[in-house]
Design an enzyme around this catalytic site. Sequence first.
Site, PDB file in Angstrom:
ATOM      1  N   ASP A  78      42.426  47.857 -12.969  1.00 53.31           N
ATOM      2  CA  ASP A  78      43.789  48.295 -13.284  1.00 53.31           C
ATOM      3  C   ASP A  78      44.251  49.307 -12.247  1.00 53.31           C
ATOM      4  OD1 ASP A  78      41.898  50.146 -13.960  1.00 53.31           O
ATOM      5  OD2 ASP A  78      42.776  50.686 -15.887  1.00 53.31           O
ATOM      6  N   GLU A  79      44.250  48.877 -11.002  1.00 53.96           N
ATOM      7  CA  GLU A  79      44.643  49.754  -9.917  1.00 53.96           C
ATOM      8  C   GLU A  79      45.355  48.901  -8.868  1.00 53.96           C
ATOM      9  OE1 GLU A  79      42.833  53.930  -8.342  1.00 53.96           O
ATOM     10  OE2 GLU A  79      41.594  52.646  -9.556  1.00 53.96           O
TER      11      GLU A  79
ATOM     12  N   GLU B 103      33.032  49.644  -3.154  1.00 52.80           N
ATOM     13  CA  GLU B 103      33.694  50.943  -3.197  1.00 52.80           C
ATOM     14  C   GLU B 103      32.698  52.076  -3.009  1.00 52.80           C
ATOM     15  OE1 GLU B 103      35.546  51.836  -6.959  1.00 52.80           O
ATOM     16  OE2 GLU B 103      36.792  53.375  -6.022  1.00 52.80           O
TER      17      GLU B 103
ATOM     18  N   ASP C 148      43.656  49.456  -2.532  1.00 52.81           N
ATOM     19  CA  ASP C 148      42.302  49.996  -2.619  1.00 52.81           C
ATOM     20  C   ASP C 148      41.326  48.911  -3.040  1.00 52.81           C
ATOM     21  OD1 ASP C 148      43.558  49.888  -5.117  1.00 52.81           O
ATOM     22  OD2 ASP C 148      42.358  51.515  -5.944  1.00 52.81           O
TER      23      ASP C 148
ATOM     24  N   HIS D  36      36.325  47.013  -1.924  1.00 51.41           N
ATOM     25  CA  HIS D  36      37.110  48.137  -1.433  1.00 51.41           C
ATOM     26  C   HIS D  36      36.861  48.185   0.066  1.00 51.41           C
ATOM     27  CE1 HIS D  36      38.434  50.560  -4.877  1.00 51.41           C
ATOM     28  NE2 HIS D  36      38.629  51.603  -4.089  1.00 51.41           N
TER      29      HIS D  36
HETATM   30  C1  BGC Z   1      40.831  54.430  -5.564  1.00 53.63           C
HETATM   31  C2  BGC Z   1      40.440  54.901  -4.201  1.00 53.63           C
HETATM   32  C3  BGC Z   1      41.310  56.075  -3.889  1.00 53.63           C
HETATM   33  C4  BGC Z   1      40.841  57.124  -4.813  1.00 53.63           C
HETATM   34  C5  BGC Z   1      41.404  58.469  -4.570  1.00 53.63           C
HETATM   35  C6  BGC Z   1      40.445  55.504  -6.512  1.00 53.63           C
HETATM   36  O1  BGC Z   1      40.659  55.201  -7.828  1.00 53.63           O
HETATM   37  O2  BGC Z   1      40.291  53.196  -5.886  1.00 53.63           O
HETATM   38  O3  BGC Z   1      40.015  54.064  -3.310  1.00 53.63           O
HETATM   39  O4  BGC Z   1      41.440  56.430  -2.585  1.00 53.63           O
HETATM   40  O5  BGC Z   1      40.993  56.718  -6.170  1.00 53.63           O
HETATM   41  O6  BGC Z   1      41.354  59.236  -5.646  1.00 53.63           O
END
Ligand code: BGC
Length: 943
Positions: free
Chosen positions: A454-455, A730, A449, A751
């Site tokens: 922290d993802e 994003e 994403d 994103h």
């Molecule tokens: C992500 C997104 C994802 C979304 C869905 C986010 O935290 O960065 O791109 O698809 O959550 O909940």
Amino acid sequence: MSLTAVPSAPQFEHRTRADRVLGLGSPAPRLSWTVTDASPDFVQTAYEVETTRGGQVSTHRVSSPDQVLVPWPGETLASREAVSVRVRVAAGESWGPWGPVATAEAGLLSPSDWTAAFISPLHIGAMDAPAPVLSRRFTIPRQVASARLYATAHGIYEASLNGRRVDDTVLAPGWTSYDHRLRYHAYDVTHLLQQGENELSALIGNGWYRGWLGYLGKRALYGDRLAMLAQLEVTLVDGTVVVVGTDETWCARESEVIEDDLYNGQTTDLRRLDADLPTSPVEVVDVGVARLVAPEAPPIRPLGTRAAEAIWASPSGRTLVDFGQNAVGWVRLRVRGLAAGQEVRVRHAEVLEDDELGTRPLRAARATDTWVMAGPDEVVLEPSLTIHGFRYAEVTGVPLLRAEDIDMVLVGTDLERTGWFSSSHDLINRLHENVVWSTLTNFVDIPTDCPQRDERLGWTGDIQVFGPTALYLYGTAGLLTTWLSDLAVDQYEDGRVPHVVPDLERGGSNDPAAAAWGDAAVLVPWQIYQATGDVEILRRQLPSMRAWVDHVTHLAGPSRLWDSGFQFGDWLDPTAPPESPGEAKAASELVATAHLVRSARIVARTGEVLGQSDVASQYGTLADEVQAAFVAAYVTPSGRLMSEAQTAYAVAIVWDLLPTPEQRSMAGRRLADLVRTSGFRIATGFVGTPLVCDALAATGHLAVAHRLVLQTQCPSWLYPVTMGATTVWERWDSMLPDGSINPGEMTSFNHYALGAIADWLHRSVAGLAPSEPGWRRVTIKPQPPITLAWAEARHESSYGLVSSRWERSGGQFLLEVTLPAGVTADVWLPGHREPMVVHHGRHSWSVVDTTLPSGSTDFSTSGIRALIDDEATWREVVSAAIDVGVPIRDDIHASSMMAPFLDLPAADVVDVFSLLSHRRFGPEDSSYRDIQELVLGPDRSFR
Ligand code: BGC
């Protein structure tokens, strides 16, 4: 007669040219080649593959026009077997020359090939302890003919032989669903070995296996012990093979890296390099080798560097560095003259806020690299067990930092670039450039994403909307193929798909089914098939595709409507409040049910492609039933939708859900009006964004689509560009117009999802679109915005380079098309009713440019809708209205105020203004006559 057609060196599976093919996992790799120098009438009727294996040459002749992913000829490869392959092609009886040779070597194809065992240090390398180095000394008695190292780890490793890195791969083995699939890499280490004493060693970091992972603040999701598996196989000149594998004879020592984490960064104490550090024996740990898999894509590597563009002191006195581009990697710093024990620290961020590093969007990711110096000698500081998404760095502890002493090192999967676009419009070009950067930087082993907070997770919804764009821009098919295997093994028993793949909870996440996210199981394989012609990916994924559709069918129940339960919906619709990104305008049940139709249809078509008529008919019937339920529940007989949202109309139009042409055309009109009355600003989220322009164009509202794409006001695709964005954001407004960061806790500046518009730029603006899987047939049909003077798109397809370029010149429209051998194109010239069919070669045409409007609109006979559509006139009308005190802010606001009046004659606009002003507005008002002239032309007056 001999042919001039020369095939390229063959490509194995989806391993791209940027990849060195060692450790191939398939014993029967499919081959692809492109053909150059073919005469205009060349049509391949046969090919011959020559394989050289252990000195044995054999040839395999096949009567076939195919050149992409053709079956492996002859015997399957054995483990470690090397093969050289070349190809020649024939047209009828005449054969062309042999093309160049490509070589590949199989990896360890069977678990029994592994004699080494996973080992882990006994007394060091615990959770918060320094990163361990595992090593083993050994003797090589005679000269080395060749040597291979096969390696993987629980954690990430950096292997060295005699102190030199085995190759520039970093963060290996990357991230897969480790419980089911753990990747190993093969390295050619012949040049690093010597006769006599040698040492094989590996530094092991936490990586995805044991580091912090995910937004829930957890670490060590896969286990708390680091481990390593290495098998070095050395063939000596006399043919003997020496194998050095990890076992209990290895030893472990601590390293200078005292902390390492992908999110938080790395801390390195250089004083430890010369210190006596704790050592430990190792033990063999019980980890099977059955789940080892070979790579299907290139590894992660440093891909280049970027120099600092500016270094300055922030208001609080910190040293800031701007690398001019938001990207992914780390900072390389050269320092000297620093005292032992002094700390040097680098913090990273994508943006500045209040002229300081804007780190809030990173959430819990500390993104900080720290060094403790050993003394004044010059050293180069560069981490390797972490990675950051950043454009700016803050450096502490280095007095008088010079630009020549600092670089950004770009790190990512070494993907081959395969797609380009450019035009006469600078902002559109920068938007496209931003999409390219967001692709490269979000394909760090898996499709993520975002690369900074922290993802950095394999969010299914994101890649599902972005897949076609990614597959055009970079050779991502191999990486996505591997990721789909992870998706399939992580899919729950009942067919639900975890929201992120690899699943953070190792199969235990229990995520509810979510439309557009779970549909990745169906849509991504289909996208790979469309982009590359790979039928096997469909065969491989079919059980996973069906399981998803079956589960959703069960959720929908007898009504066939998926109208209850959790949904992300049209995620990040710009009207959703910052803290509630799923509160979209489009009804989530409509979006969800539309996805069920679409996925069921694709499974049915997959059945057709694979020749499985039972699958085709079962899912075809299901798709029809769900579609009928969709229409009955959400579509009025006239073609309006129960959800008055751009995304609702876009899915209904593009996925062909409306039964009659009248309904479709009404839906198109409604969609165009919704866009108009939003002031031509974007009003779609993840789901609608890739579709809205196609929906408008397909229903005859191309000019409206162009207004949307060329919009610069927020929200729009170009707004971030005007704010200096260098990657796709994003949120439509990750940075607000005043330069502050969106207050939502989910605000990334990198994103790719909303960048899916690039696919439309390629297909519609430049006019380059595949019409058969793998680009075997293409449609060239530029639909240019009137403000563009030229545009071009190029794609390095499986068949070779396909390109389209158009230009306006003196009332003429020039079109140039390049096609490789094997590809047929339907070329639509402006003003022509039928396409021309052409084959390989360069083609060009010059025709009268019918894409420009033939004259100005006569507003005395048209409506308010046409007035709004005439951008320049509408702006002037609105500014005149503002001058006389009509309470509207600008042309965008005015367009939205016109929503109920679009069908009135243009001349009635003054009445609408009067209504809005609560007073009669007439000739005595200074601008009244301006509006009159603008709308009616000179010499005529309002009633
Ligand atoms: C992500 C997104 C994802 C979304 C869905 C986010 O935290 O960065 O791109 O698809 O959550 O909940």
